[in-house]
Design a protein around this motif. Sequence first.
Motif: not given
Length: 59
Positions: A11-12, A30-31, A38-40, A48-49
């Motif tokens: 969970q990002g 980001s991922i 794109n997920i910030v 954690n990420v």
Amino acid sequence: MSQLDTNKFCQGHKSFVVNGNYISRYTSDSITMCDDTNIVISRSMKKNVRQWMLDYVSD
């Protein structure tokens, strides 16, 4: 999130859970997914990420 395998999912952000098999790029902010979504990464989740990515890549 509690029902997902934490070795494969991360969970990002409060609103997003990502499957490690579909990550094409990771930065500290980001991922990027294989479909170019794109997920910030939220500030509260960055540590954690980062640890999850290190563990995921080393497996």
